[in-house]
Design a protein around this motif. Structure first.
Motif, mmCIF file in Angstrom:
data_model
loop_
_atom_site.group_PDB
_atom_site.id
_atom_site.type_symbol
_atom_site.label_atom_id
_atom_site.label_comp_id
_atom_site.label_asym_id
_atom_site.label_seq_id
_atom_site.Cartn_x
_atom_site.Cartn_y
_atom_site.Cartn_z
ATOM 1 N N GLU A 16 38.445 -16.938 -37.719
ATOM 2 C CA GLU A 16 39.035 -16.274 -38.789
ATOM 3 C C GLU A 16 38.697 -16.818 -40.139
ATOM 4 O O GLU A 16 38.545 -15.920 -41.304
ATOM 5 C CB GLU A 16 40.361 -16.339 -38.710
ATOM 6 C CG GLU A 16 41.047 -15.952 -37.107
ATOM 7 C CD GLU A 16 41.812 -14.903 -36.946
ATOM 8 O OE1 GLU A 16 41.297 -13.780 -37.738
ATOM 9 O OE2 GLU A 16 42.538 -14.632 -35.982
ATOM 10 N N GLU A 24 42.256 -9.250 -41.162
ATOM 11 C CA GLU A 24 41.497 -10.503 -40.289
ATOM 12 C C GLU A 24 41.119 -11.576 -41.465
ATOM 13 O O GLU A 24 41.307 -12.842 -41.347
ATOM 14 C CB GLU A 24 40.108 -10.139 -39.725
ATOM 15 C CG GLU A 24 40.325 -9.251 -38.704
ATOM 16 C CD GLU A 24 40.953 -9.899 -37.380
ATOM 17 O OE1 GLU A 24 41.418 -10.879 -37.315
ATOM 18 O OE2 GLU A 24 41.080 -9.243 -36.298
ATOM 19 N N HIS A 38 44.211 -13.526 -41.961
ATOM 20 C CA HIS A 38 44.345 -14.546 -40.970
ATOM 21 C C HIS A 38 43.602 -15.958 -41.156
ATOM 22 O O HIS A 38 44.086 -16.856 -41.038
ATOM 23 C CB HIS A 38 44.001 -14.070 -39.555
ATOM 24 C CG HIS A 38 44.635 -12.787 -38.943
ATOM 25 N ND1 HIS A 38 44.244 -12.097 -38.020
ATOM 26 C CD2 HIS A 38 46.038 -12.317 -39.673
ATOM 27 C CE1 HIS A 38 45.039 -11.278 -37.960
ATOM 28 N NE2 HIS A 38 46.062 -10.972 -38.740
ATOM 29 N N ILE A 89 50.524 -13.174 -36.878
ATOM 30 C CA ILE A 89 49.155 -12.804 -36.549
ATOM 31 C C ILE A 89 49.292 -11.935 -35.116
ATOM 32 O O ILE A 89 48.476 -10.925 -35.047
ATOM 33 C CB ILE A 89 48.131 -14.224 -36.310
ATOM 34 C CG1 ILE A 89 47.954 -14.816 -37.605
ATOM 35 C CG2 ILE A 89 46.866 -13.540 -35.671
ATOM 36 C CD1 ILE A 89 47.282 -16.114 -37.706
ATOM 37 N N GLU A 141 47.193 -8.541 -34.368
ATOM 38 C CA GLU A 141 46.302 -8.320 -33.409
ATOM 39 C C GLU A 141 46.910 -6.924 -32.322
ATOM 40 O O GLU A 141 46.074 -6.559 -31.877
ATOM 41 C CB GLU A 141 46.038 -9.533 -32.505
ATOM 42 C CG GLU A 141 45.633 -10.546 -33.239
ATOM 43 C CD GLU A 141 44.139 -10.511 -34.101
ATOM 44 O OE1 GLU A 141 43.735 -9.390 -33.749
ATOM 45 O OE2 GLU A 141 43.981 -11.416 -34.850
HETATM 46 FE FE LIG Z 1 42.864 -12.039 -36.596
#
Ligand SMILES: [Fe+2]
Ligand SMILES: [Fe+2]
Length: 240
Positions: free
Chosen positions: A35, A69, A72, A144, A148
Motif C-alpha cells: 500500500e 489504495e 491506505h 480499510i 476492500e
Molecule cells: Fe488497500
C-alpha cells in the motif's frame, strides 16, 4: 501497587517490548510494501490501472479505487512515522521485484482478477487484525476492510461482465491460472515461524494456512459460479 501485567493494547507512545515492536514493524512493513509503496512514483505498481478502464464509468470507478489504495498507503505511512520510522522512496526501490508487483497488469481482465482475488486477500488479512493489540492499527483496519469490500465487489462485477462472453471467459480462464496462485501465495508460508508470536501478542488472530483455507472456501464457489475452472491449489505456488 500491584505489578501490572502486559498491557492489552499499545499506543504509539507506549513503551513496547523489543519483540513486540519488531513484530509490529514487520506487520506494517508487509502492508506498506503493497500500500505505502504506491505513494512513491518509482514503486507505484498500480498506476497503469486507470488507462485499462474501457468505459468512462469504469475510469471513474478506477480513480476512486486508486485514491482509496493511496489513502491506505498513507495510513500505513502515518503509522510508521508515529513509530519514528519514515518510509522513503529508497525503502521501496525493490518493491517492483516483489512477487505480486511483478504480475503484469496488462488488460482489463487482469484488473478484474486483481480486484476480485488479491483485494480479497487484503480483506482477509485486515480482518485478521481487527481488534488487534496495536490500537492505532486496530483503528484503521476496519475502515480499510470496508474499502476492500468495495474493491472486491467491483472486481466480481467486472469479472461477471467479462465472463458473459465466450472470448472474455476464455481470457479470464487463462489469466486465472496466473492470478490464483499469486493470491494463495500472498497469505505466506504455512509454517511461518512468526505465527505463534503474532498470536501471542494479539497482532493477528488466525495463522496463514487457516486464513488461506477460509479464502479458498469463499472464492472457489464464486469462480465456479462464473463457469471458470479453479486451478489446482498447489500448482505454480511459490510459498506453500
Ligand atoms: Fe488497500
Ligand atoms: Fe483494495
Amino acid at each position: 501497587m500491584e505489578q501490572t501485567q502486559t498491557p492489552q493494547t499499545f499506543e504509539a507512545s507506549d513503551p513496547m517490548p523489543d519483540e513486540y515492536r519488531e513484530l509490529l514493524l514487520r506487520v506494517l512493513k508487509v502492508a506498506a510494501d503493497t500500500e505505502t509503496s504506491l505513494l512513491f512514483p518509482e514503486s507505484d505498481w498500480l498506476k497503469g490501472v486507470m488507462d485499462l478502464a474501457p468505459t468512462p464509468e469504469d475510469r471513474l470507478k478506477m480513480s476512486r479505487f486508486y485514491a482509496e489504495e493511496l489513502t491506505h498507503g498513507y495510513y500505513f505511512y502515518t503509522l510508521l512515522r508515529n513509530l519514528d520510522v519514515t518510509p522513503t522512496a529508497a525503502d521501496y526501490a525493490t518493491v517492483r521485484q516483489l512477487y505480486f508487483a511483478q504480475v503484469p497488469l496488462d488488460t482489463w481482465t487482469d484488473v478484474a482478477l486483481l480486484n476480485c482475488l488479491t483485494d480479497r486477500v487484503g480483506l482477509f488479512q485486515y480482518q485478521n487484525m481487527e481488534g488487534c493489540s496495536y490500537a492505532p492499527l486496530a483503528r484503521i483496519v476496519a475502515k480499510i476492510a470496508r474499502d476492500e469490500v468495495g474493491h472486491i465487489a467491483m472486481g466480481y462485477h467486472n469479472l461477471t461482465t467479462i465472463c458473459g462472453h465466450a472470448d472474455g471467459k476464455a481470457r479470464a480462464q487463462a489469466l486465472l491460472f496466473k492470478w490464483y496462485p499469486v493470491a494463495l501465495d500472498m497469505f505466506g508460508r504455512s509454517d511461518s515461524r512468526r505465527e505463534p508470536l503474532y498470536k501471542k501478542w494479539r497482532l493477528k488472530r488466525l495463522g496463514n494456512e487457516e486464513l488461506r483455507r477460509a479464502y479458498i472456501n469463499e472464492v472457489r464457489p464464486l469462480l465456479e459460479g462464473l463457469g471458470l475452472e479453479v486451478p489446482d491449489e498447489r500448482s505454480n505456488r511459490r510459498f506453500l
